[in-house]
Motif scaffolding. Structure first.
Motif, PDB file in Angstrom:
ATOM      1  N   GLU A 134       0.834  -1.208   0.000  1.00 38.84           N
ATOM      2  CA  GLU A 134       0.000   0.000   0.000  1.00 38.84           C
ATOM      3  C   GLU A 134       0.864   1.250   0.000  1.00 38.84           C
ATOM      4  O   GLU A 134       0.530   2.250  -0.630  1.00 38.84           O
ATOM      5  N   GLU A 177      -5.441  -8.809  -5.592  1.00 40.15           N
ATOM      6  CA  GLU A 177      -6.677  -8.197  -5.069  1.00 40.15           C
ATOM      7  C   GLU A 177      -7.774  -9.253  -4.954  1.00 40.15           C
ATOM      8  O   GLU A 177      -8.509  -9.297  -3.967  1.00 40.15           O
ATOM      9  N   LYS A 183      -8.166  -3.835  -1.984  1.00 36.52           N
ATOM     10  CA  LYS A 183      -8.061  -3.050  -3.210  1.00 36.52           C
ATOM     11  C   LYS A 183      -6.810  -2.168  -3.115  1.00 36.52           C
ATOM     12  O   LYS A 183      -6.760  -1.254  -2.301  1.00 36.52           O
ATOM     13  N   HIS A 186      -7.306   2.350  -5.619  1.00 37.41           N
ATOM     14  CA  HIS A 186      -8.619   2.707  -5.107  1.00 37.41           C
ATOM     15  C   HIS A 186      -8.968   4.133  -5.520  1.00 37.41           C
ATOM     16  O   HIS A 186      -8.113   5.006  -5.475  1.00 37.41           O
ATOM     17  N   GLU A 188     -10.417   6.454  -4.044  1.00 38.64           N
ATOM     18  CA  GLU A 188     -10.233   7.484  -3.014  1.00 38.64           C
ATOM     19  C   GLU A 188      -8.777   7.660  -2.603  1.00 38.64           C
ATOM     20  O   GLU A 188      -8.296   8.765  -2.483  1.00 38.64           O
ATOM     21  N   THR A 189      -8.075   6.546  -2.364  1.00 34.00           N
ATOM     22  CA  THR A 189      -6.683   6.660  -1.898  1.00 34.00           C
ATOM     23  C   THR A 189      -5.708   6.925  -3.039  1.00 34.00           C
ATOM     24  O   THR A 189      -4.699   7.587  -2.842  1.00 34.00           O
ATOM     25  N   THR A 190      -5.986   6.376  -4.215  1.00 35.49           N
ATOM     26  CA  THR A 190      -5.085   6.575  -5.357  1.00 35.49           C
ATOM     27  C   THR A 190      -5.896   6.951  -6.596  1.00 35.49           C
ATOM     28  O   THR A 190      -5.969   6.180  -7.563  1.00 35.49           O
ATOM     29  N   PHE A 194      -6.045   5.197 -10.256  1.00 35.88           N
ATOM     30  CA  PHE A 194      -7.300   4.510 -10.541  1.00 35.88           C
ATOM     31  C   PHE A 194      -7.792   4.791 -11.955  1.00 35.88           C
ATOM     32  O   PHE A 194      -8.144   3.877 -12.707  1.00 35.88           O
TER      33      PHE A 194
END
Lengths: 232, 224
Positions: A134, A177, A183, A186, A188-190, A194
């Motif tokens: 991550e 995954e 995930k 993602h 939201e985080t990446t 994405f």
């Protein structure tokens, strides 16, 4: 006297290999006609989640009678030999150094993190390996933002060295995954990564050669290189 | 009016990775400031510049930071065109890069593990593995003064900083004979050639201190 770039090109590979994929994307990008040969022996020893890139026999690019080995080496060779196609590495020395650095990082840290998750012996080890992977994704998200400068790819308007280096990893990442339920890329985080994934997959140099995910998952399951903690 | 070039190298005196950068800078006649980093205590500057690997060397050129020794070497070659170190021909270049990777991934690992083993049998097994790997380099040197041909090049700097001027010092310290002139005549000839090149000679870590340092590192690994 013929041009070196006109000499016969053969690529030895195995379809599940992300390293082979890199070289196929590079050749496609430069529209180099080549003969692709599936190496049965390499296929048998190939793994989706457990890598030892140092000892790999494939990919091998044979140009005329010259063998070129090691995926990033081959990509650079293609870039330096076929000059009429779009450049894979940027022209500025510093930008080139940045691109090279990130592909070193991807090979030394990201692939080993994927391994780490796959071979983790217990839940604690698995959690640590997942956290590491991550972190890789977070760093690559940052890199994407910096390198793309609002355009579609790490390479800018077209795919480049980092796109090829990292994009080839998407198959194994998606397989992981599926096995872990985590995930790694993602919205939201990446978010940058994405949306980049779809663009990368749709690229004309990538689409025809990207292995089907279901086939990769099946291949990984058959190989049973995952530990029992990953068998769902 | 000439622009003031700022070239700074953060390195470690015993590290083959930073030594090879110094060799390249000296070969090309590029003036630079050297900052020594201490192994145990990484400076805040270094951590700030290199958060990912926390390693040396780091090259800073006019405010831009470049990491990873082989990446730095290629950057130097592309930025300062005099005394080129990478071959012109793409195929020759791919061979140099491939063998450089062999040095920095496989030879270094086999080499250091051979020093880390406490038992003689284990050491000899690793030494044999290392010899097999170095044979790839031996073959490449036939008919050449250097890997780069008539002059020192990329692979000379990578392999030179790593094998004769680092690993061999470690083997010397523990009395392990890995490379002999008999088995590696081309390699032995190449080392003698390297030692005559000023830019290389001036950047080799001082022998005694280096052997002592490698012994110390070996002991730390063996007792870990």
């Amino acid at each position: 006297m013929g041009l070196i770039s006109d000499e016969y090109v053969r690529l030895l590979g195995a379809w599940p290999s992300p390293f082979v994929l890199r070289t196929r994307i590079a050749l496609n990008l430069k529209r180099v006609p080549y003969e692709y040969l599936e190496e049965e022996d390499s296929l048998n020893s190939e793994s989706v989640l457990n890598y030892n890139p140092v000892h790999k026999q494939i990919p091998i690019l044979i140009h005329g009678n010259k063998p070129i080995r090691e995926s990033l080496n081959i990509v650079m060779y293609v870039d330096e030999t076929w000059l009429s196609g779009p450049p894979i590495l940027p022209s500025d020395p510093f930008d080139r150094a940045v691109a090279r650095f990130w592909d070193v990082y991807i090979d030394e840290h990201c692939f080993t993190s994927i391994n780490g998750v796959a071979v983790a012996k217990d839940e604690e080890e698995r959690k640590a390996a997942i956290a590491k992977l991550e972190m890789c994704m977070a760093l690559l998200e940052e890199t994407f933002q910096e390198c793309s400068k609002g355009r579609g790819f790490f390479g800018g308007d077209n795919i480049g060295f980092i796109d090829i280096g990292f994009g080839s990893m998407l198959g194994p990442l998606k397989v992981l995954e599926k096995f872990t339920g985590v995930k790694f890329i993602h919205p939201e985080t990446t978010p940058g990564l994405f949306h980049w994934v779809d663009r990368f997959y749709s690229h004309e140099a990538v689409k025809p050669v990207m292995p089907d995910i279901e086939k990769l998952v099946e291949f990984a399951r058959l190989k049973k290189h995952t530990t029992s903690s990953l068998d769902t | 009016m000439a622009e003031k070039e700022e070239v700074k190298l953060l390195g470690i005196w015993a590290s083959p990775f930073s030594r090879r950068i110094e060799m390249a800078l000296k070969l090309k006649g590029i003036p630079y400031d050297y900052v020594e980093e201490i192994l145990e205590h990484k400076s805040p500057l270094l951590l700030a510049l290199n958060p990912i690997h926390k390693k040396v060397p780091v090259l800073v050129h006019n405010g831009k930071t470049i990491l990873e020794s082989q990446v730095i070497l290629e950057y130097i070659d592309e930025t300062w065109k005099q005394s080129p170190i990478l071959p012109q021909d793409p195929y020759e270049r791919s061979k140099a890069r491939f063998l450089a990777k062999l040095v920095d991934e496989q030879i270094i690992t086999a080499g250091f593990v051979s020093m880390a083993r406490a038992d003689e049998k284990g050491r000899e097994a690793l030494a044999e593995q290392t010899r097999e790997l170095i044979m790839n380099l031996e073959k490449e040197l036939v008919g050449k003064d250097f890997f780069g041909g008539k002059s020192v090049g990329f692979l000379d700097l990578v392999a030179g900083s790593m094998i004769p001027f680092c690993l061999e010092r470690g083997w010397e310290g523990i009395g392990l004979k890995v490379i002999t002139e008999e088995k590696f005549p081309e390699y032995s000839r190449w080392v003698k050639n390297l030692e005559k090149v000023e830019a290389v000679k001036d950047c080799i870590p001082p022998r005694e201190k280096h052997v002592e340092h490698m012994n110390y590192m070996g002991e730390r690994i063996r007792s870990a």
